[in-house]
Write an enzyme that holds these catalytic residues in place. Sequence first.
Site, PDB file in Angstrom:
ATOM      1  N   PRO A  10       0.817  -1.220   0.000  1.00  0.00           N
ATOM      2  CA  PRO A  10       0.000   0.000   0.000  1.00  0.00           C
ATOM      3  C   PRO A  10       0.850   1.269   0.000  1.00  0.00           C
ATOM      4  CG  PRO A  10      -0.639  -1.510   1.766  1.00  0.00           C
ATOM      5  CD  PRO A  10       0.661  -1.982   1.235  1.00  0.00           C
TER       6      PRO A  10
ATOM      7  N   ASN B 276       7.008   6.787 -13.111  1.00  0.00           N
ATOM      8  CA  ASN B 276       5.774   6.399 -13.800  1.00  0.00           C
ATOM      9  C   ASN B 276       5.032   7.623 -14.337  1.00  0.00           C
ATOM     10  OD1 ASN B 276       3.767   4.692 -14.721  1.00  0.00           O
ATOM     11  ND2 ASN B 276       2.681   4.645 -12.767  1.00  0.00           N
TER      12      ASN B 276
ATOM     13  N   SER C 173      -2.088   8.091  38.664  1.00  0.00           N
ATOM     14  CA  SER C 173      -1.815   6.997  37.700  1.00  0.00           C
ATOM     15  C   SER C 173      -2.952   6.858  36.689  1.00  0.00           C
ATOM     16  CB  SER C 173      -1.554   5.675  38.423  1.00  0.00           C
ATOM     17  OG  SER C 173      -2.491   5.406  39.421  1.00  0.00           O
TER      18      SER C 173
END
Length: 627
Positions: free
Chosen positions: A106, A159, A535
Amino acid sequence: MLSIPPHDIEARLAEHDNKSILRFITCGSVDDGKSTLIGRLLYDAKLIFEDQLANLGRVGVANGEEIDLSLLLDGLEAEREQGITIDVAYRYFATSKRKFIVADTPGHEEYTRNMVTGASTADLAVILIDGRQGILQQTRRHSCIASLLGIRHVVLAVNKIDLVDFRQQVFDEIVADYLAFARELGFASIRPIPISARYGDNVVSASANTSWYKGPALLEYLETVQVDPPTQEKPFRFPVQLVLRPNADFRGYAGQAASGHVTVGDPVVVAKSGQRTTVKAIVTYDGNLERAGEGEAVTLVLADEVDASRGNMLVAPAARPFVADQFQAHVIWFDASPMFPGRSYILRTETDSVSATVTTLKHQVNVNSFAREAAKSLQMNEVGVCNISTQVPIAFDAYKDNRATGNFIIVDRVTNATVGAGLIDFPLRRADNVHWQAFEVNKAARSAMKSQRATVLWFTGLSGSGKSTIGNALDRILHARGKHTYLLDGDNVRHGLNRDLGFTEEDRVENIRRVAEVAKLMADAGLIVLVSFISPFRDERRMARELMDEGEFIEIFVDTPIEECARRDPKGLYEKALAGKIANFTGVSSPYEVPESPELHLKTVEVDPVALALKIEEFLDQRMEEK
């Protein structure tokens, strides 16, 4: 009907088997024409079956409509709907000169992980560039990743040369830019070719439209390019996948040889333990073999009983892999959530799966300039150099020496998603100098002397929820009963041990990591440790839990609505945070991840803190009775 004599068939099959194999990938940015190029190559080389062509929707071909050759590679429905490549598409084909395995990868940035998958076994990369766009960031990223993954040969396919009127100047400028950019990547060869994947210019045969180009067409080059063979065979590596024990008379170690070869009678060593033995038999479904080499799936029967379960390797005695729990690696990060040093993940190698932590992010690699840049985290698709620590030693090679045993993936502990991939550079030699020292007076002895069970009570909740108040009340109650305790409070610790840390997400992760290590040491001393920290992240609380022994970590969620916390506001922090004077404040400008299954869930609204502390005391007493 044409018939081929049997001896000719055998000769042709033998000739086919003896052809060399080239594994290559196509990569580049979005819409550069990767899938169309491979489709055109297969179509013009007459390597597509008629039923495959029928599936391309050729209804309008007779009326002058073109075949969409990209559909040969884009097989997923989502790919065809969006006109993009999402997954890695593999195609196997052969010409009279060579066999090929091509991975069409991809171009979209979010699917970089799939590009890494395709590149991990490739010998050559066809990097496409749109002649109208030139070199883009994704072109640079894919080139950098290809280099990291050991690819040494590149075809620079410029290309859509038809859309710039086949001008040599455009081609030359792009080639010059790419060669200057790729100078630091260490490619052994870069072959620029101007192409039009749509119309086939210079794909299978030379094009009259580019008379100024005197080099080979793409297929001709792929058929003849010399991929440097290894100077010598790699040492024998056999990752154990499964121990087979169908009856008391048979014990076999099944797996696939990652490199090298082994012969019946050869000595081998169990990588992690160093136990020596010899190969008694090489067993397959079709019968026993005298020799097995790289890529062959076999079962090895050994002359002696050894401890070689899944996660271990059988290796050549004279060329052993590293066995260590600390190493440096290049890490490619895939996930939208950034990677932070100190956070705990699962690290998976060829056969092993262990808990691991990125202890240091040494630097990030800028894919545009290759500069080493300071960073505290790795964002999606970024590349960094990290020091990694595993919970137990693993066996590995440097990636440059052996791709199969030098790579790993990083897995999120909660979602089980693959969030990163790594290439091991070398072990950290300091691991050779640091070993566990066994002592006769251990945790059990210290706890018994104190007539208590070592415990870590982890109070978590928003600022102002009452963690410290409840913890302090419990500490007084336990102290009055003669218990040996210590209270670690978030603010107090930041005056000393963690005074160098701020409140960014990265620093919060490190804050909890340090406190968890201190709590572990205190628990080892047989203490009841009360830890009062916001935390806010589940990953760090989970990391703290996993540091402790089974049943030793008690998570206590001090549940107070943020409105109540803001009303109490004992330190005046909420007022400042809501006014924008404090950045990264939990509950306001930084998230708090609520515990999913705490051992104790305390709701504090209109409840006396001492009553809640007594509830915790009752819970601890019940645990002691159950012991």
